[in-house]
Write a protein that holds these residues in place. Structure first.
Motif, PDB file in Angstrom:
ATOM      1  N   ASN A   1       0.817  -1.216   0.000  1.00 26.21           N
ATOM      2  CA  ASN A   1       0.000   0.000   0.000  1.00 26.21           C
ATOM      3  C   ASN A   1       0.854   1.272   0.000  1.00 26.21           C
ATOM      4  OD1 ASN A   1      -1.788  -2.213   1.569  1.00 26.21           O
ATOM      5  ND2 ASN A   1      -3.090  -0.849   0.362  1.00 26.21           N
ATOM      6  N   GLY A   2       2.169   1.088  -0.124  1.00 28.18           N
ATOM      7  CA  GLY A   2       3.017   2.269  -0.311  1.00 28.18           C
ATOM      8  C   GLY A   2       3.889   2.655   0.854  1.00 28.18           C
ATOM      9  N   ALA A   3       4.193   1.698   1.739  1.00 32.86           N
ATOM     10  CA  ALA A   3       5.060   1.977   2.880  1.00 32.86           C
ATOM     11  C   ALA A   3       6.404   2.505   2.391  1.00 32.86           C
ATOM     12  CB  ALA A   3       5.272   0.698   3.705  1.00 32.86           C
ATOM     13  N   PRO A   4       7.031   3.348   3.229  1.00 31.64           N
ATOM     14  CA  PRO A   4       6.540   3.803   4.527  1.00 31.64           C
ATOM     15  C   PRO A   4       5.744   5.100   4.439  1.00 31.64           C
ATOM     16  CG  PRO A   4       8.796   4.521   4.259  1.00 31.64           C
ATOM     17  CD  PRO A   4       8.440   3.768   2.997  1.00 31.64           C
ATOM     18  N   LEU A   5       5.629   5.676   3.239  1.00 34.20           N
ATOM     19  CA  LEU A   5       5.022   6.997   3.121  1.00 34.20           C
ATOM     20  C   LEU A   5       4.376   7.132   1.754  1.00 34.20           C
ATOM     21  CD1 LEU A   5       5.056   9.732   4.762  1.00 34.20           C
ATOM     22  CD2 LEU A   5       6.908  10.434   3.229  1.00 34.20           C
ATOM     23  N   ARG A   6       3.063   7.413   1.732  1.00 35.29           N
ATOM     24  CA  ARG A   6       2.385   7.606   0.447  1.00 35.29           C
ATOM     25  C   ARG A   6       1.402   8.753   0.588  1.00 35.29           C
ATOM     26  NH1 ARG A   6      -2.098   3.732  -0.537  1.00 35.29           N
ATOM     27  NH2 ARG A   6      -2.404   4.751  -2.522  1.00 35.29           N
ATOM     28  N   LEU A   7       0.967   9.217  -0.577  1.00 36.14           N
ATOM     29  CA  LEU A   7       0.040  10.326  -0.639  1.00 36.14           C
ATOM     30  C   LEU A   7      -1.379   9.788  -0.805  1.00 36.14           C
ATOM     31  CD1 LEU A   7      -0.014  13.490  -0.989  1.00 36.14           C
ATOM     32  CD2 LEU A   7       0.106  13.071  -3.453  1.00 36.14           C
ATOM     33  N   VAL A   8      -2.364  10.466  -0.203  1.00 35.70           N
ATOM     34  CA  VAL A   8      -3.770  10.152  -0.460  1.00 35.70           C
ATOM     35  C   VAL A   8      -4.523  11.466  -0.679  1.00 35.70           C
ATOM     36  CG1 VAL A   8      -5.910   9.239   0.532  1.00 35.70           C
ATOM     37  CG2 VAL A   8      -3.793   7.942   0.762  1.00 35.70           C
ATOM     38  N   VAL A   9      -5.114  11.594  -1.847  1.00 37.83           N
ATOM     39  CA  VAL A   9      -5.870  12.800  -2.218  1.00 37.83           C
ATOM     40  C   VAL A   9      -7.273  12.338  -2.600  1.00 37.83           C
ATOM     41  CG1 VAL A   9      -5.786  14.927  -3.575  1.00 37.83           C
ATOM     42  CG2 VAL A   9      -3.691  13.593  -3.243  1.00 37.83           C
ATOM     43  N   PRO A  10      -8.216  12.345  -1.633  1.00 33.24           N
ATOM     44  CA  PRO A  10      -9.439  11.560  -1.806  1.00 33.24           C
ATOM     45  C   PRO A  10     -10.370  12.026  -2.913  1.00 33.24           C
ATOM     46  CG  PRO A  10      -9.584  12.915   0.178  1.00 33.24           C
ATOM     47  CD  PRO A  10      -8.160  13.013  -0.323  1.00 33.24           C
ATOM     48  N   TRP A  11     -10.249  13.272  -3.375  1.00 31.10           N
ATOM     49  CA  TRP A  11     -11.160  13.733  -4.424  1.00 31.10           C
ATOM     50  C   TRP A  11     -10.612  13.486  -5.828  1.00 31.10           C
ATOM     51  CZ3 TRP A  11      -8.092  17.137  -1.639  1.00 31.10           C
ATOM     52  CH2 TRP A  11      -7.336  18.070  -2.336  1.00 31.10           C
ATOM     53  N   LYS A  12      -9.426  12.899  -5.912  1.00 27.81           N
ATOM     54  CA  LYS A  12      -8.807  12.619  -7.204  1.00 27.81           C
ATOM     55  C   LYS A  12      -8.743  11.119  -7.460  1.00 27.81           C
ATOM     56  CE  LYS A  12      -5.986  16.789  -7.134  1.00 27.81           C
ATOM     57  NZ  LYS A  12      -6.288  17.379  -8.451  1.00 27.81           N
ATOM     58  N   TYR A  13      -8.587  10.736  -8.710  1.00 32.40           N
ATOM     59  CA  TYR A  13      -8.423   9.324  -9.026  1.00 32.40           C
ATOM     60  C   TYR A  13      -7.196   8.774  -8.305  1.00 32.40           C
ATOM     61  CZ  TYR A  13     -12.120   9.809 -12.466  1.00 32.40           C
ATOM     62  OH  TYR A  13     -13.338  10.024 -13.056  1.00 32.40           O
ATOM     63  N   GLY A  14      -7.284   7.485  -7.971  1.00 31.29           N
ATOM     64  CA  GLY A  14      -6.296   6.854  -7.096  1.00 31.29           C
ATOM     65  C   GLY A  14      -4.862   6.968  -7.564  1.00 31.29           C
ATOM     66  N   PHE A  15      -4.641   7.118  -8.871  1.00 33.68           N
ATOM     67  CA  PHE A  15      -3.244   7.137  -9.334  1.00 33.68           C
ATOM     68  C   PHE A  15      -2.486   8.368  -8.859  1.00 33.68           C
ATOM     69  CE2 PHE A  15      -5.486   9.008 -13.053  1.00 33.68           C
ATOM     70  CZ  PHE A  15      -4.692  10.112 -13.356  1.00 33.68           C
ATOM     71  N   LYS A  16      -3.215   9.409  -8.390  1.00 33.07           N
ATOM     72  CA  LYS A  16      -2.516  10.561  -7.812  1.00 33.07           C
ATOM     73  C   LYS A  16      -1.870  10.194  -6.473  1.00 33.07           C
ATOM     74  CE  LYS A  16      -2.592  14.229  -9.365  1.00 33.07           C
ATOM     75  NZ  LYS A  16      -1.725  14.824 -10.427  1.00 33.07           N
ATOM     76  N   GLY A  17      -2.322   9.119  -5.839  1.00 32.53           N
ATOM     77  CA  GLY A  17      -1.845   8.729  -4.507  1.00 32.53           C
ATOM     78  C   GLY A  17      -0.544   7.956  -4.576  1.00 32.53           C
ATOM     79  N   ILE A  18       0.500   8.661  -4.897  1.00 31.63           N
ATOM     80  CA  ILE A  18       1.818   8.053  -5.145  1.00 31.63           C
ATOM     81  C   ILE A  18       2.368   7.359  -3.895  1.00 31.63           C
ATOM     82  CG2 ILE A  18       2.917  10.303  -4.715  1.00 31.63           C
ATOM     83  CD1 ILE A  18       5.058   9.525  -6.775  1.00 31.63           C
ATOM     84  N   LYS A  19       2.961   6.189  -4.129  1.00 29.15           N
ATOM     85  CA  LYS A  19       3.430   5.335  -3.030  1.00 29.15           C
ATOM     86  C   LYS A  19       4.942   5.424  -2.820  1.00 29.15           C
ATOM     87  CE  LYS A  19      -0.259   1.940  -3.550  1.00 29.15           C
ATOM     88  NZ  LYS A  19      -0.612   0.554  -3.922  1.00 29.15           N
ATOM     89  N   SER A  20       5.359   5.016  -1.634  1.00 23.17           N
ATOM     90  CA  SER A  20       6.797   4.869  -1.298  1.00 23.17           C
ATOM     91  C   SER A  20       7.605   6.067  -1.793  1.00 23.17           C
ATOM     92  CB  SER A  20       7.334   3.549  -1.862  1.00 23.17           C
ATOM     93  OG  SER A  20       6.575   2.461  -1.364  1.00 23.17           O
ATOM     94  N   ILE A  21       7.231   7.231  -1.256  1.00 20.21           N
ATOM     95  CA  ILE A  21       7.792   8.516  -1.713  1.00 20.21           C
ATOM     96  C   ILE A  21       9.225   8.700  -1.213  1.00 20.21           C
ATOM     97  CG2 ILE A  21       7.555  11.037  -1.495  1.00 20.21           C
ATOM     98  CD1 ILE A  21       4.488  10.520  -1.140  1.00 20.21           C
ATOM     99  N   VAL A  22      10.124   9.036  -2.138  1.00 19.66           N
ATOM    100  CA  VAL A  22      11.520   9.324  -1.759  1.00 19.66           C
ATOM    101  C   VAL A  22      11.912  10.775  -2.026  1.00 19.66           C
ATOM    102  CG1 VAL A  22      12.372   6.957  -1.994  1.00 19.66           C
ATOM    103  CG2 VAL A  22      12.386   8.475  -4.001  1.00 19.66           C
ATOM    104  N   ALA A  23      11.115  11.503  -2.807  1.00 21.75           N
ATOM    105  CA  ALA A  23      11.484  12.892  -3.088  1.00 21.75           C
ATOM    106  C   ALA A  23      10.253  13.770  -3.248  1.00 21.75           C
ATOM    107  CB  ALA A  23      12.352  12.972  -4.345  1.00 21.75           C
ATOM    108  N   ILE A  24      10.387  15.002  -2.750  1.00 23.41           N
ATOM    109  CA  ILE A  24       9.343  16.029  -2.846  1.00 23.41           C
ATOM    110  C   ILE A  24      10.030  17.296  -3.347  1.00 23.41           C
ATOM    111  CG2 ILE A  24       7.681  17.435  -1.553  1.00 23.41           C
ATOM    112  CD1 ILE A  24       7.428  15.147   0.471  1.00 23.41           C
ATOM    113  N   GLU A  25       9.485  17.912  -4.390  1.00 26.54           N
ATOM    114  CA  GLU A  25      10.112  19.126  -4.927  1.00 26.54           C
ATOM    115  C   GLU A  25       9.063  20.217  -5.122  1.00 26.54           C
ATOM    116  OE1 GLU A  25      12.004  18.624  -8.746  1.00 26.54           O
ATOM    117  OE2 GLU A  25      12.790  20.671  -8.748  1.00 26.54           O
TER     118      GLU A  25
END
Ligand SMILES: Nc1nc2c(c(=O)[nH]1)N[C@H]1C(S)=C(S)[C@@H](COP(=O)(O)O)O[C@H]1N2
Ligand SMILES: [Mo]
Length: 325
Positions: A223-247
């Motif tokens: 499900n995207g451990a240890p850190l993923r995004l959830v944006v409930p009003w958008k289609y699920g593919f916006k909820g990027i999993k296992s995030i290593v970088a934010i810019e």
């Protein structure tokens, strides 16, 4: 798939998001990713990197959208019917193949238009923040949906720590893409690494959650451990999993699905029953919840902004939602 039909049932090995994929050259971006955690560090399951959860309902009314009374998807279904193409494109692939993903130690590189960029351990990123429980609907662009109790922190609270400047109009996210741990990235299904992005006001919206757990437990790898995004009003593919970088960026970042098929997967990707996917209707969805042992329960109507219009429609005032899908 014939137009007007709902997307495939579980069991098909290739999901709809890949069927008509274009052939794209793989970029040599893997080397740019942070070094991996040493194998062998996996063992004891790390505790959730934030304090104990507290119920969001206690301090929030239904007006916030933080909770819903709808039947929740079973834990077994939410953790075995997944999209995580780095581990294969079958729905059951991630739950099998992601078990060995090393999620601790984990750090996140924060860069771009902010006063305090840096690469920080996950514990530092979340330090002092309290995980909240949010029960959200999740609507996949393929036409199925779940109701999941997430644990996480508002993304905006994390972003503020890096002091974004006035040039920060967008936020870009990147997933881990390690061929040694993720068999799927050896295949050119997507232009790895998986990338997503939000406009800064979307990122700062209180519904937007940086997730570290679900069902009161640490987030499973699939499900995207240890850190993923959830944006409930958008289609699920916006909820990027296992995030290593934010810019923080001044221009809209390129995103993986939009790069692959721009006519099928938009940047905004707000759930909209009135705008069909080019290959199927988006007017309804199959809810994976409340169906006893059946995976798919009822087909229900899809709601504008996935039922969060009251909270987020204002972000898009003046925008043609059919054009900016
Ligand atoms: N890195 C990465 N993130 C991803 C995906 C993916 O393939 N890779 N799939 C997306 C899609 S299409 C959906 S619907 C959700 C699924 O989340 P879940 O498996 O936790 O239900 O994750 C999203 N995040
Ligand atoms: Mo999805």
């Amino acid at each position: 798939m014939p137009p007007g039909r709902l997307p495939s049932l579980p069991g098909s090995s290739i999901t709809d998001e890949t069927v008509y994929r274009g052939r794209r050259r793989l970029l040599g971006t893997l080397a740019a990713l942070p070094a991996l955690a040493v194998a062998g560090c996996r063992g004891a399951e790390p505790p959730p990197p934030v304090d104990a959860p507290r119920a969001g309902a206690a301090r929030t009314g239904s007006a916030t959208g933080f909770m819903t009374d709808e039947p929740q998807t079973r834990y077994e279904d939410a953790t075995s019917y997944n999209n995580f193409y780095e581990f294969g494109s079958g729905k059951a692939d991630p739950s099998r193949a992601a078990k060995t993903l090393v999620t601790s130690p984990w750090s996140v590189q924060v860069s771009g238009a902010c006063a305090k960029p840096g690469t920080v351990p996950l514990e530092t990123l979340l330090k002092g923040l309290v995980a909240e429980e949010r029960v959200y609907r999740m609507r996949c662009v393929e036409g199925w949906s779940m109701v999941i109790p997430w644990l996480g922190v508002p993304l905006g609270e994390v972003l503020k720590r890096f002091q974004p400047t006035s040039d920060a109009k967008f936020v870009a996210f990147t997933s881990l893409a390690d061929p040694r741990q993720m068999p799927g990235v050896r295949a050119p299904i997507l232009d790895w690494p998986y990338r997503e992005g939000l406009r800064i006001d979307e990122a700062m919206h209180p519904l937007t959650l940086l997730v570290t757990g679900m069902y009161g437990k640490p987030l499973p790898q699939q499900n995207g451990a240890p850190l993923r995004l959830v944006v409930p009003w958008k289609y699920g593919f916006k909820g990027i999993k296992s995030i290593v970088a934010i810019e923080f960026t001044s221009k809209a970042p390129r995103t993986a699905w939009n790069d692959m098929q721009p006519r099928e997967y938009g940047f905004f990707a707000n759930v909209n029953p009135a705008v069909d996917h080019p290959r199927w209707s988006q007017a309804s969805e199959r809810r994976i919840a409340g169906g006893g042992n059946r995976l798919f329960a009822d087909r229900i109507r899809t709601q504008p902004f996935n039922g969060y219009a009251e909270q987020v429609a204002g972000l898009y005032e003046g925008m043609d939602l059919a054009r900016w899908y």
